[in-house]
Write a protein that holds these residues in place. Structure first.
Motif, mmCIF file in Angstrom:
data_model
loop_
_atom_site.group_PDB
_atom_site.id
_atom_site.type_symbol
_atom_site.label_atom_id
_atom_site.label_comp_id
_atom_site.label_asym_id
_atom_site.label_seq_id
_atom_site.Cartn_x
_atom_site.Cartn_y
_atom_site.Cartn_z
ATOM 1 N N ARG A 103 0.845 -1.192 0.000
ATOM 2 C CA ARG A 103 0.000 0.000 0.000
ATOM 3 C C ARG A 103 0.883 1.245 0.000
ATOM 4 N NH1 ARG A 103 -2.452 0.225 6.157
ATOM 5 N NH2 ARG A 103 -0.440 0.178 7.250
ATOM 6 N N HIS A 104 0.331 2.330 -0.577
ATOM 7 C CA HIS A 104 1.134 3.533 -0.731
ATOM 8 C C HIS A 104 0.284 4.783 -0.563
ATOM 9 C CE1 HIS A 104 2.692 0.363 -3.459
ATOM 10 N NE2 HIS A 104 3.868 0.710 -2.973
ATOM 11 N N ILE A 105 0.958 5.878 -0.246
ATOM 12 C CA ILE A 105 0.390 7.222 -0.353
ATOM 13 C C ILE A 105 1.002 7.839 -1.604
ATOM 14 C CG2 ILE A 105 0.302 9.536 0.647
ATOM 15 C CD1 ILE A 105 0.558 8.192 3.422
ATOM 16 N N ILE A 106 0.156 8.422 -2.444
ATOM 17 C CA ILE A 106 0.651 9.089 -3.653
ATOM 18 C C ILE A 106 0.088 10.507 -3.660
ATOM 19 C CG2 ILE A 106 0.817 9.003 -6.171
ATOM 20 C CD1 ILE A 106 0.136 6.017 -6.013
ATOM 21 N N ASN A 107 0.965 11.506 -3.702
ATOM 22 C CA ASN A 107 0.491 12.887 -3.789
ATOM 23 C C ASN A 107 1.464 13.762 -4.569
ATOM 24 O OD1 ASN A 107 1.220 12.964 -0.337
ATOM 25 N ND2 ASN A 107 2.414 14.106 -1.801
ATOM 26 N N GLY A 108 1.113 15.024 -4.729
ATOM 27 C CA GLY A 108 1.945 15.969 -5.476
ATOM 28 C C GLY A 108 2.185 17.213 -4.651
ATOM 29 N N HIS A 109 1.809 18.381 -5.198
ATOM 30 C CA HIS A 109 1.779 19.671 -4.518
ATOM 31 C C HIS A 109 3.141 20.337 -4.348
ATOM 32 C CE1 HIS A 109 0.169 22.903 -2.127
ATOM 33 N NE2 HIS A 109 0.880 22.572 -1.079
ATOM 34 N N VAL A 110 4.104 19.630 -3.765
ATOM 35 C CA VAL A 110 5.412 20.231 -3.500
ATOM 36 C C VAL A 110 6.401 19.748 -4.565
ATOM 37 C CG1 VAL A 110 7.292 20.486 -1.844
ATOM 38 C CG2 VAL A 110 4.933 20.290 -1.024
ATOM 39 N N PRO A 111 6.963 20.670 -5.356
ATOM 40 C CA PRO A 111 7.910 20.250 -6.403
ATOM 41 C C PRO A 111 9.094 19.478 -5.829
ATOM 42 C CG PRO A 111 7.258 22.536 -6.731
ATOM 43 C CD PRO A 111 6.713 22.123 -5.395
ATOM 44 N N VAL A 112 9.463 18.411 -6.523
ATOM 45 C CA VAL A 112 10.614 17.603 -6.136
ATOM 46 C C VAL A 112 11.860 18.195 -6.796
ATOM 47 C CG1 VAL A 112 11.674 15.318 -6.259
ATOM 48 C CG2 VAL A 112 9.196 15.541 -5.911
ATOM 49 N N HIS A 113 12.827 18.575 -5.994
ATOM 50 C CA HIS A 113 14.041 19.205 -6.509
ATOM 51 C C HIS A 113 15.025 18.129 -6.971
ATOM 52 C CE1 HIS A 113 12.120 22.360 -4.134
ATOM 53 N NE2 HIS A 113 12.752 23.220 -4.908
ATOM 54 N N ALA A 114 14.706 17.537 -8.126
ATOM 55 C CA ALA A 114 15.510 16.432 -8.649
ATOM 56 C C ALA A 114 16.940 16.866 -8.934
ATOM 57 C CB ALA A 114 14.858 15.878 -9.920
ATOM 58 N N SER A 115 17.124 18.121 -9.389
ATOM 59 C CA SER A 115 18.469 18.598 -9.721
ATOM 60 C C SER A 115 19.361 18.687 -8.492
ATOM 61 C CB SER A 115 18.387 19.968 -10.398
ATOM 62 O OG SER A 115 17.753 20.911 -9.548
ATOM 63 N N LYS A 116 18.748 18.731 -7.307
ATOM 64 C CA LYS A 116 19.520 18.780 -6.060
ATOM 65 C C LYS A 116 19.596 17.408 -5.390
ATOM 66 C CE LYS A 116 18.249 23.611 -5.215
ATOM 67 N NZ LYS A 116 17.546 24.560 -4.308
ATOM 68 N N GLY A 117 19.135 16.399 -6.107
ATOM 69 C CA GLY A 117 19.241 15.038 -5.593
ATOM 70 C C GLY A 117 18.074 14.558 -4.755
ATOM 71 N N GLU A 118 16.990 15.345 -4.686
ATOM 72 C CA GLU A 118 15.838 14.908 -3.886
ATOM 73 C C GLU A 118 15.175 13.704 -4.544
ATOM 74 O OE1 GLU A 118 11.598 16.463 -1.982
ATOM 75 O OE2 GLU A 118 12.821 17.863 -3.159
ATOM 76 N N ASN A 119 14.817 12.742 -3.730
ATOM 77 C CA ASN A 119 14.177 11.523 -4.216
ATOM 78 C C ASN A 119 12.662 11.615 -4.041
ATOM 79 O OD1 ASN A 119 13.385 8.915 -4.885
ATOM 80 N ND2 ASN A 119 15.016 7.932 -3.719
ATOM 81 N N PRO A 120 11.897 11.386 -5.104
ATOM 82 C CA PRO A 120 10.433 11.435 -4.971
ATOM 83 C C PRO A 120 9.858 10.237 -4.218
ATOM 84 C CG PRO A 120 11.037 10.778 -7.183
ATOM 85 C CD PRO A 120 12.314 11.129 -6.485
ATOM 86 N N ILE A 121 10.662 9.183 -4.030
ATOM 87 C CA ILE A 121 10.213 8.002 -3.297
ATOM 88 C C ILE A 121 10.648 8.151 -1.849
ATOM 89 C CG2 ILE A 121 10.188 5.489 -3.221
ATOM 90 C CD1 ILE A 121 9.178 6.771 -5.846
#
Length: 650
Positions: free
Chosen positions: A527-545
């Motif tokens: 089971r998971h929670i899936i949401n958005g709203h806050v941009p993921v700073h991928a260029s700074k290494g932030e992981n969306p998982i």
């Protein structure tokens, strides 16, 4: 067998009047449950970027490109695969380009139709014939169905298939047939689309996206804060109307308002010129995106309109904050905290220097001129038929959250205490938390649009859109404050800080995520929670998982306004029969480039979670429903065979 069961079985017998009918349906449902699970796509925070959004729908987040590669392998060149994909995405436009250069168009038609049939056969393979049939255009339904289920390598049917294709071409229907096939491929590549909020604001085409969604086959939406803002505006909340206008002017994006919904901005422009004609309005200069062209005169007018509506917004918000003291937001009535003579604003007992102090319309109530302007703007929003239709579509397809196949979907947050427990939020004198809070907010939003809602409740519901937009305990905001005023008027950047709520501080904690999932009744081993709203700073290494895979954040920044922050152009989460894949997209160039040069969105796929076995329909929520239906039908069979209910033969 009790009376209720007998009543239900008698009703069921109306649809399945004989043993043969009931048995036939059991066979059908059992077979469906053993098909592969359909592909779900999750998108969030589209923010009016209609071209990028439509392209992601057309290419199914790269899924169609991948299938074309698998189907044709080395049998055709990479350039030919690229051309075929572009044709599938944009059939009408690509056909025109092909016909302008192709010397033997009939030969091209033959080759292309056979290629498209192969792709269509592949994407339709996990569905029943009945479901595929419903996706087919009526004029070509029989022909496509024949081609999908007959193969050219069957010697007995090769001539039959060849004649069908020859006749399509000789009767001049090849273009229409190819377009129909491409649209079927697009439609079947995605079984269910989940939009996790924020269709509106920033980009130029929210109204175009909504036109697409009104025609789309299977989708749902979990309302985002920007959607709620537009819903509030459509419901007649003047503070929401001001916020919608302010954001559109801030990004010099008036296409959705004027072209999309016919909102008349002439009264605002006239008022702004008359009231702020000598004001440079430097702090209200719009943020121009890279492709936005604007001459100096228009730039100045936009800035004046921006300031005019912002001042009215602060007054309209203060009016509601005073009317709803239980929200404890009177401290956000900051116009009243200004000392214009000294050029300072008092916040929390401290004085801050202001950038400018030109407030010709005062600090508290609307002037007569502002009041007349708001009446005109209010009327313009309320009479927009297209806006009403789009908001009704969002209402009918969405709510604050949904649970689908052991996944809890919502836009932003679930209000939490600092220890990770669910936070009590008071609404109209009663306290709610978690699932009950989200459900009640959904009812309250709908109450604002229903004609039979009790007047006091309707008035509160209409006001509550503003709280959902900027209230501390709103599941769509969940911050200490919205520092709009401070960013416009104060020098001290410390005042700009908006402290995020406990959810955002604790969402990487697996135990906290499990607590939320338990509270919403989400079950299942994966089971998971899936949401958005806050941009993921991928260029700074932030992981969306996050939270050991319990939480997936898929707002990578579709909007061009976020690209410099995130370094990417959004995420799509794909949940197919073998598991989860997270697709990271680079910025989309343009529809024109995609058609003329065959450029596709460059996407990187990250395997999030793969299943040990290929998931079937039986493993889904739909499968549980079908299992229950089979159980009921078996009871009906028992009743027929034991004479409890008589068959109804003609």
């Amino acid at each position: 067998m009790n009376i209720t069961d007998m009543h239900y079985l008698n009703l069921l017998s109306q649809s399945f009047p004989t043993v043969a009918d009931a048995a036939k349906e059991i066979i059908n449902l059992e077979a469906i449950m053993n098909l592969p699970k359909g592909t779900e796509h999750f998108l969030a925070d589209i923010h009016g970027e209609n071209e990028a959004f439509e392209h992601v729908l057309k290419n199914a987040s790269g899924n169609i490109k991948r299938k074309v590669g698998e189907i044709f392998g080395n049998s055709i060149r990479e350039s030919e695969k690229k051309e075929l994909c572009t044709l599938i995405y944009y059939p009408e436009q690509k056909l025109e380009l092909v016909k302008a250069v192709e010397q033997d168009i009939d030969d091209w038609y033959h080759i292309t139709i056979h290629q498209l049939v192969k792709v269509c056969r592949d994407v339709s393979s996990k569905y029943t014939r009945s479901k595929v049939r419903k996706a087919l255009p009526e004029e070509f339904s029989y022909i496509i169905e024949e081609l999908l289920h007959e193969r050219t390598d069957d010697q007995d049917k090769a001539a039959y298939v060849a004649v069908i294709v020859d006749t399509i071409i000789s009767t001049g229907r090849a273009d229409d047939f190819i377009c129909a096939l491409c649209n079927v491929i697009q439609r079947l590549a995605i079984d269910q689309l989940h939009i996790l909020g924020d269709i509106y604001d920033r980009g130029p085409g929210a109204h175009i996206i909504m036109d697409v969604m009104r025609r789309y086959n299977s989708w749902d939406i979990q309302w985002g804060n920007h959607d709620i803002l537009w819903m509030g505006a459509a419901a007649g909340n003047d503070a929401c109307i001001c916020n919608v206008l302010r954001l559109s002017l801030r990004y010099a994006n008036l296409a959705t308002l004027e072209d999309g919904y016919g909102i008349n901005l002439v009264p605002l422009a006239t008022f702004a010129l008359e009231t702020y004609g000598d004001d440079p309005c430097e702090e209200f200069m719009p943020k121009l995106l890279k492709d936005t062209k604007m001459d100096e005169k228009t730039l100045q007018l936009t800035a004046k309109m921006h300031k005019a509506i912002s001042i009215i917004q602060f007054k309209e918000e203060a009016r509601i904050f005073r009317r709803r003291p239980e929200w404890q937001m009177q401290d956000r009535c900051l116009l009243e905290a200004i000392d214009a003579e000294r050029g300072v604003c008092s916040i929390g007992g401290k004085e801050y220097k202001m950038k400018s102090c030109h407030f010709p319309t005062g600090f508290t109530e609307l002037t007569p001129e502002e009041d007349v302007l708001m009446q005109k703007l209010h009327h313009s929003f309320r009479v927009s038929e297209k806006l009403r239709k789009h908001i009704m579509t969002i209402l009918s397809h969405g709510c604050m959250y949904t649970i689908c196949n052991s996944n809890l979907l919502f836009h932003a947050s679930v209000p939490l205490n600092e220890d990770g427990s669910l936070k009590d939020v008071e609404i109209k004198g009663r306290r709610y938390q978690g699932k009950e809070l989200m459900s009640y907010i959904g009812q309250l939003v709908r109450a604002a649009f229903e004609n039979d809602t009790e007047p006091d409740l309707k008035a509160y519901a209409k006001d509550y859109f503003l709280y959902l937009w900027c209230g501390k305990d709103s599941p769509l905001f969940d911050k200490s404050k919205m520092a709009t005023f401070e960013r416009y008027f104060l020098f001290d950047k410390e005042t700009f800080k908006e402290e995020k709520g406990a959810y955002f501080q604790l969402r990487n904690n697996e135990e906290v995520c499990d607590r939320i999932l338990d509270a919403f009744g989400v079950t299942g081993s994966n089971r998971h929670i899936i949401n958005g709203h806050v941009p993921v700073h991928a260029s700074k290494g932030e992981n969306p998982i996050k939270a050991g895979g319990r939480l997936m954040v898929i707002d990578g920044g579709f909007s061009e306004a976020y690209h410099h922050e995130t370094g990417i152009a959004g995420y799509t989460l794909v949940y197919h029969s073998r598991g989860f894949e997270l697709v990271q997209h680079e910025p989309f160039t343009s529809r024109k480039d995609a058609i003329m040069r065959g450029t596709d969105i460059k996407s990187t796929t990250q395997i999030v979670e793969m299943s040990a076995h290929r998931m079937l329909v039986a493993d889904t929520d739909k499968g549980k429903e079908l299992h229950d239906q089979v159980s009921d039908l078996k009871q009906l069979l028992h009743a027929y065979r034991h004479g409890i209910i008589k068959e109804k033969r003609n």
